[in-house]
Write a protein that holds these residues in place. Sequence first.
Motif, PDB file in Angstrom:
ATOM      1  N   TYR A  30       0.812  -1.219   0.000  1.00  0.00           N
ATOM      2  CA  TYR A  30       0.000   0.000   0.000  1.00  0.00           C
ATOM      3  C   TYR A  30       0.849   1.275   0.000  1.00  0.00           C
ATOM      4  N   GLN A  31       1.973   1.250   0.709  1.00  0.00           N
ATOM      5  CA  GLN A  31       2.894   2.393   0.769  1.00  0.00           C
ATOM      6  C   GLN A  31       2.162   3.670   1.188  1.00  0.00           C
ATOM      7  N   ASP A  32       1.379   3.561   2.248  1.00  0.00           N
ATOM      8  CA  ASP A  32       0.619   4.694   2.754  1.00  0.00           C
ATOM      9  C   ASP A  32       0.766   4.722   4.271  1.00  0.00           C
ATOM     10  N   SER A  33       1.668   5.554   4.763  1.00  0.00           N
ATOM     11  CA  SER A  33       1.933   5.615   6.195  1.00  0.00           C
ATOM     12  C   SER A  33       0.846   6.383   6.941  1.00  0.00           C
ATOM     13  N   PHE A  34       0.020   7.143   6.217  1.00  0.00           N
ATOM     14  CA  PHE A  34      -1.066   7.877   6.873  1.00  0.00           C
ATOM     15  C   PHE A  34      -2.302   6.991   7.038  1.00  0.00           C
ATOM     16  N   ALA A  35      -2.817   6.444   5.937  1.00  0.00           N
ATOM     17  CA  ALA A  35      -4.022   5.618   6.006  1.00  0.00           C
ATOM     18  C   ALA A  35      -3.739   4.251   6.622  1.00  0.00           C
ATOM     19  N   GLN A  36      -2.503   3.762   6.513  1.00  0.00           N
ATOM     20  CA  GLN A  36      -2.091   2.483   7.107  1.00  0.00           C
ATOM     21  C   GLN A  36      -3.044   1.345   6.732  1.00  0.00           C
ATOM     22  N   TYR A  37      -3.249   1.184   5.443  1.00  0.00           N
ATOM     23  CA  TYR A  37      -4.149   0.122   4.991  1.00  0.00           C
ATOM     24  C   TYR A  37      -3.639  -1.266   5.370  1.00  0.00           C
ATOM     25  N   HIS A  38      -2.359  -1.408   5.606  1.00  0.00           N
ATOM     26  CA  HIS A  38      -1.822  -2.713   5.995  1.00  0.00           C
ATOM     27  C   HIS A  38      -2.252  -3.114   7.403  1.00  0.00           C
ATOM     28  N   LYS A  39      -2.826  -2.171   8.177  1.00  0.00           N
ATOM     29  CA  LYS A  39      -3.287  -2.463   9.530  1.00  0.00           C
ATOM     30  C   LYS A  39      -4.810  -2.559   9.634  1.00  0.00           C
ATOM     31  N   ARG A  40      -5.501  -2.459   8.514  1.00  0.00           N
ATOM     32  CA  ARG A  40      -6.963  -2.521   8.556  1.00  0.00           C
ATOM     33  C   ARG A  40      -7.415  -3.943   8.911  1.00  0.00           C
ATOM     34  N   PRO A  41      -8.504  -4.086   9.666  1.00  0.00           N
ATOM     35  CA  PRO A  41      -8.882  -5.415  10.171  1.00  0.00           C
ATOM     36  C   PRO A  41      -9.575  -6.274   9.126  1.00  0.00           C
ATOM     37  N   SER A  42      -9.425  -7.566   9.262  1.00  0.00           N
ATOM     38  CA  SER A  42     -10.285  -8.532   8.603  1.00  0.00           C
ATOM     39  C   SER A  42     -11.468  -8.814   9.524  1.00  0.00           C
ATOM     40  N   ILE A  43     -12.648  -9.024   8.927  1.00  0.00           N
ATOM     41  CA  ILE A  43     -13.874  -9.243   9.707  1.00  0.00           C
ATOM     42  C   ILE A  43     -14.514 -10.548   9.250  1.00  0.00           C
ATOM     43  N   TRP A  44     -14.787 -11.436  10.221  1.00  0.00           N
ATOM     44  CA  TRP A  44     -15.351 -12.747   9.926  1.00  0.00           C
ATOM     45  C   TRP A  44     -16.642 -12.938  10.701  1.00  0.00           C
ATOM     46  N   ILE A  45     -17.707 -13.368  10.002  1.00  0.00           N
ATOM     47  CA  ILE A  45     -19.025 -13.592  10.585  1.00  0.00           C
ATOM     48  C   ILE A  45     -19.281 -15.089  10.668  1.00  0.00           C
ATOM     49  N   GLU A  46     -19.682 -15.569  11.854  1.00  0.00           N
ATOM     50  CA  GLU A  46     -19.976 -16.987  12.047  1.00  0.00           C
ATOM     51  C   GLU A  46     -21.368 -17.125  12.658  1.00  0.00           C
ATOM     52  N   PRO A  47     -22.359 -17.613  11.884  1.00  0.00           N
ATOM     53  CA  PRO A  47     -23.710 -17.767  12.429  1.00  0.00           C
ATOM     54  C   PRO A  47     -23.724 -18.673  13.658  1.00  0.00           C
ATOM     55  N   LYS A  48     -24.553 -18.309  14.639  1.00  0.00           N
ATOM     56  CA  LYS A  48     -24.668 -19.093  15.862  1.00  0.00           C
ATOM     57  C   LYS A  48     -26.055 -19.702  16.042  1.00  0.00           C
ATOM     58  N   ASN A  49     -26.974 -19.377  15.149  1.00  0.00           N
ATOM     59  CA  ASN A  49     -28.273 -20.047  15.161  1.00  0.00           C
ATOM     60  C   ASN A  49     -28.674 -20.303  13.711  1.00  0.00           C
ATOM     61  N   LYS A  50     -29.803 -20.902  13.509  1.00  0.00           N
ATOM     62  CA  LYS A  50     -30.275 -21.240  12.174  1.00  0.00           C
ATOM     63  C   LYS A  50     -30.829 -19.981  11.505  1.00  0.00           C
ATOM     64  N   TRP A  51     -30.113 -19.474  10.492  1.00  0.00           N
ATOM     65  CA  TRP A  51     -30.582 -18.296   9.778  1.00  0.00           C
ATOM     66  C   TRP A  51     -31.661 -18.680   8.767  1.00  0.00           C
ATOM     67  N   PRO A  52     -32.510 -17.725   8.370  1.00  0.00           N
ATOM     68  CA  PRO A  52     -33.519 -18.032   7.350  1.00  0.00           C
ATOM     69  C   PRO A  52     -32.864 -18.492   6.047  1.00  0.00           C
ATOM     70  N   ILE A  53     -33.543 -19.364   5.330  1.00  0.00           N
ATOM     71  CA  ILE A  53     -33.044 -19.825   4.034  1.00  0.00           C
ATOM     72  C   ILE A  53     -32.873 -18.627   3.102  1.00  0.00           C
ATOM     73  N   GLY A  54     -31.758 -18.583   2.400  1.00  0.00           N
ATOM     74  CA  GLY A  54     -31.490 -17.454   1.528  1.00  0.00           C
ATOM     75  C   GLY A  54     -30.181 -17.619   0.795  1.00  0.00           C
ATOM     76  N   HIS A  55     -29.464 -16.516   0.620  1.00  0.00           N
ATOM     77  CA  HIS A  55     -28.197 -16.569  -0.097  1.00  0.00           C
ATOM     78  C   HIS A  55     -27.298 -15.425   0.350  1.00  0.00           C
ATOM     79  N   LEU A  56     -26.014 -15.544   0.056  1.00  0.00           N
ATOM     80  CA  LEU A  56     -25.025 -14.526   0.380  1.00  0.00           C
ATOM     81  C   LEU A  56     -24.831 -13.617  -0.825  1.00  0.00           C
ATOM     82  N   GLU A  57     -24.751 -12.310  -0.562  1.00  0.00           N
ATOM     83  CA  GLU A  57     -24.564 -11.352  -1.646  1.00  0.00           C
ATOM     84  C   GLU A  57     -23.329 -10.481  -1.407  1.00  0.00           C
ATOM     85  N   LEU A  58     -22.729 -10.069  -2.518  1.00  0.00           N
ATOM     86  CA  LEU A  58     -21.642  -9.092  -2.517  1.00  0.00           C
ATOM     87  C   LEU A  58     -22.085  -7.905  -3.352  1.00  0.00           C
ATOM     88  N   PHE A  59     -22.031  -6.721  -2.759  1.00  0.00           N
ATOM     89  CA  PHE A  59     -22.478  -5.481  -3.392  1.00  0.00           C
ATOM     90  C   PHE A  59     -21.242  -4.651  -3.692  1.00  0.00           C
TER      91      PHE A  59
END
Length: 537
Positions: free
Chosen positions: A347-376
């Motif tokens: 990234y070469q950006d010492s101000f925004a520090q994109y190399h330190k931005r977090p990864s976020i992971w979602i793990e369902p803990k109950n039965k979710w409604p039937i459906g699908h995953l989307e990327l917008f």
Amino acid sequence: MAMCCKVLTLFTVLSVILGGRHDVAGADQQRLIPAALAGEASSLRSFSITGFEDLVAYAKLKAARPYQPEQQVAESLQRLSYDDYLKIHFKHDHAIWAKSSPFWIEMFHPGFVQKNQILLNLVQNKREFQVPFNPANFEYNGDLTSSDVPETTRYAGIRLAGRFPGSDDPQEILTFLGSSYFRCRSAGGIYGSSNRGLAVNIGSNQPEEFPVFREFWVVKPDADSNRQIVYAYMDSPTLAGAYEFTLEPGRETTTIDVRSILYFRAQPERLGIAPITSMWMWGDGLIAPPVDLRPAVHDADGLLVESEEGWTWRPLCRQSYPSVSRISNKEVRGFGLLQRNTEFETYQDSFAQYHKRPSIWIEPKNKWPIGHLELFELTAAHEGIDNIGAYWVPDTAKPLPQGLPISYRISYFQGDLKSKCREYLGVADSFQVRRQSDSKVHLTINFSGPSLADLAQETPVEINLMTIRAEVMHRNLIRRPHGKWSLQLVLEPTADAPFEIQAGLSDASRKLTETWSYLCPITPPSYEFPQVYTRNE
């Protein structure tokens, strides 16, 4: 997707919480009002809220009544410029519980684009107290003074601070600010991608509805606890909801366990569960504009999905038009927007520090409604605007049940997901796209991992390919040193639209790599490089 929350935190990332605070006692105690005496908190209920069951009862009660628009921020505060808003600072020595709790609370001032206002309550010794807005909690360093703040003003949001395990350094850990947005981090990272409590009518043909966390209850933890519980009441024209957040900070991984129940006033056209919001401008697959020397600019570089079909990695891209991709219609075991690449040189950006931005992971803990995953994936003028969303969409062909429970765990960490079930599996760690004048697209996908490094020379490796709107003209798999493999493809688009491609490697008996999935633009999207990031669109 309106992404104002990101704008306001770009220059306030990781504000260090200073010493010298006082607890809610003595003169400070006068700022607290028992909920039974606070008309604003008790006008629609005759009971205190000190636990999740109380909040569920409140949400059910509210959902049975017509929606009431929230109180608007005064025009004088909405007219504040970005620079003027940044001159308002919370007084760190006014933080609540700083001397008697492992976590303490600071508040945000409304104004500029922060037009939502909240009610803030504390739960102490099984009693509920309201914290009214007090301009004395802020420093006004611009033209606005404390006497100019209208009496009807409330707080815009809250931040929770504390200490990560093994550290004596006080840090900001979790922030709720703007509609239902919240951000969190582990000890080694900074804020980046954010979460939302819920999305309504996202990616549909009608305007998106943004549910709001109108009221919060922060429970005072025991002195030796490493967990902080926050209750939040969600409200919108379509629904009312009760939310419980259990925060547990960690050096490597911070988690939030989310428990919620939704009551519907009307049937939504589309519902986005556990939405993650992020930003992607350029990186793998799209070179930077000539006026910017940074190789990559993004908060996350891809969407990782675990389902019964295995693991799928979908690198992000900024399309030239709003794009909604259905990633999986199988029951997901987990999904997340990850910032896999954590090298500064990427990234070469010492101000925004994109190399330190977090990864976020979602793990369902109950039965979710039937459906699908989307990327917008949306167009965006510059990096100050979030343009990426990932969420689970229930099938709304049948009415969603009243009292719909949704539970999941959110994990925040640096880099790739460390999971025992995929430690051995090869990953697609980078790729390159070259577009030729004859319309052909040259694509190189680089795989690596123990499963590939351990292969005997004589083991045949199969290429698993699937394309939509493109024909594969040439393929070549190259074994490189140190367990790395490169898949080289030449594709010819068959339509005037982005083409989809999936690729992976396997041997005769098993998958050797995750499935690499990508929506590839034929023509790179334009980029409007602003002269100054004014944050005004």
